[in-house]
Design an enzyme around this catalytic site. Structure first.
Site, PDB file in Angstrom:
ATOM      1  N   CYS A 227       0.835  -1.212   0.000  1.00 12.18           N
ATOM      2  CA  CYS A 227       0.000   0.000   0.000  1.00 12.18           C
ATOM      3  C   CYS A 227       0.868   1.260   0.000  1.00 12.18           C
ATOM      4  CB  CYS A 227      -0.925  -0.025   1.217  1.00 12.18           C
ATOM      5  SG  CYS A 227      -1.768   1.530   1.553  1.00 12.18           S
ATOM      6  N   CYS A 230       0.050   3.882   2.642  1.00 17.28           N
ATOM      7  CA  CYS A 230       0.468   3.363   3.956  1.00 17.28           C
ATOM      8  C   CYS A 230       1.954   3.625   4.167  1.00 17.28           C
ATOM      9  CB  CYS A 230       0.205   1.862   4.053  1.00 17.28           C
ATOM     10  SG  CYS A 230      -1.510   1.368   3.824  1.00 17.28           S
TER      11      CYS A 230
END
Length: 333
Positions: A227, A230
């Site tokens: 991600c 993230c």
């Protein structure tokens, strides 16, 4: 006659071979104060390309790509870049300053310099106000923002295909933002109730449960190694962890990487020197804790109180100033 025929056939063969030769792009990066001796390109369909610096410290390569957006990683900073066969890009950057110092020259530079400026503008946009608004205000601000982004890209003399792809990407991001907001509204309904339990594999061995952390505030980062958003929060999370070291708060990073990617997850923790309590969910998106919190997009941050009550089922991100305000508010009571 035979010689002429041979030459004609050879000419046709060479011409055909030239047509069959795959098109590529040329890329050069000159980075001051570089963070690493490698640059990594990442894209869809698991595309990955690593360039190693030469003796001068420059990065030079020629390779083929599918036209579109990619992530460029220098060991610390992620940058969005648009690649297309036929481009001849030269990137200049001072790693101390980071992404904002990036500039491009050569074919494809207009599109990529536009991306740099657009990313800086987006970084400075007040998304906290947008996401914390009531629905009526959110919808108004959301429509204004989307109109503004469309006007910005259409107002430039940019490659037509780039504009089309950028507009599609923006629309996808806008829809994701709206979904995130609606998810946030649902999450807020959980505030004040008892948190769902968890008991997950700990990177350091054994398992860690919610009960093991009773008596502490718990800030949970639901993330994954794949991600991009993230990973972008990691430097900010490290700063927050350092700021509140020794206080009555536990930092838990809960990865929803697949169990089959455990080794990748472990390697990432070691390489990035991640702190806090590193946990791996037993069934990624299907884990009961993830489903109970109705998480369908990451990163997602949660703050739980000392007695297991949910203070914020959709807490501010580490990069948000609102997180420090929230922490100071509960820890200084």
């Amino acid at each position: 006659m035979k010689n002429i025929t041979y030459l004609l056939l050879l000419s046709v063969f060479v011409s055909f071979a030239q047509k069959e030769k795959k098109s590529t792009l040329k890329f050069v990066a000159k980075i001051e104060n570089r963070n690493s001796d490698t640059l990594k390109f990442m894209g869809k369909n698991n595309f990955s390309k690593i360039i190693v610096s030469d003796k001068k410290g420059d990065f030079t390569s020629e390779f083929g790509v599918e036209e579109g957006f990619y992530q460029l990683y220098d060991g610390k900073t992620y940058a969005k870049i648009y690649l297309k066969n036929g481009y001849d890009l030269v990137l200049n950057m001072d790693a101390k300053t980071g992404y904002e110092s990036i500039s491009y020259k050569g074919k494809g530079s207009m599109e990529n310099n536009f991306l740099v400026h657009a990313s800086i503008e987006s970084k400075n946009y007040d998304y906290d106000t947008l996401l914390n608004s009531d629905e009526e205000v959110f919808n108004r601000l959301f429509d204004e923002r989307r109109t503004e982004l469309i006007a910005n890209v259409n107002g430039q003399n940019l490659d037509k295909t780039f504009v089309e792809n950028y507009s599609k990407d923006n629309e996808k991001s806008a829809n994701g933002l709206k979904d995130y907001y609606m998810q946030s509204l649902e999450a807020k309904k959980m505030n004040g109730s008892a948190s769902p339990d968890f008991n997950f594999e700990n990177f350091k061995g054994g398992t860690t449960s919610l009960a093991d952390l009773k008596g502490k505030y718990i800030y949970i980062d639901v993330w994954a190694t794949w991600c991009g958003p993230c990973r972008a929060e990691i430097p900010f999370l490290k700063e927050v962890e350092e700021k509140y070291e020794g206080r009555n708060i536990a930092f838990v990073s809960l990865s929803i990487d697949r169990i089959s990617d455990r080794e990748k997850w472990s390697k990432f923790i070691i390489e990035k020197e991640l702190g806090g309590i590193q946990l791996l969910a037993e069934a990624d998106w299907k884990s009961k804790f993830v489903k109970d919190y109705k998480i369908n997009g990451i990163p997602r941050f949660i703050l739980i109180g000392p007695n297991g009550e949910i203070i914020s089922a959709d807490a501010p991100r580490p990069s948000s100033t609102g997180l420090v305000e929230l922490f100071d508010g509960v820890l200084n009571k």
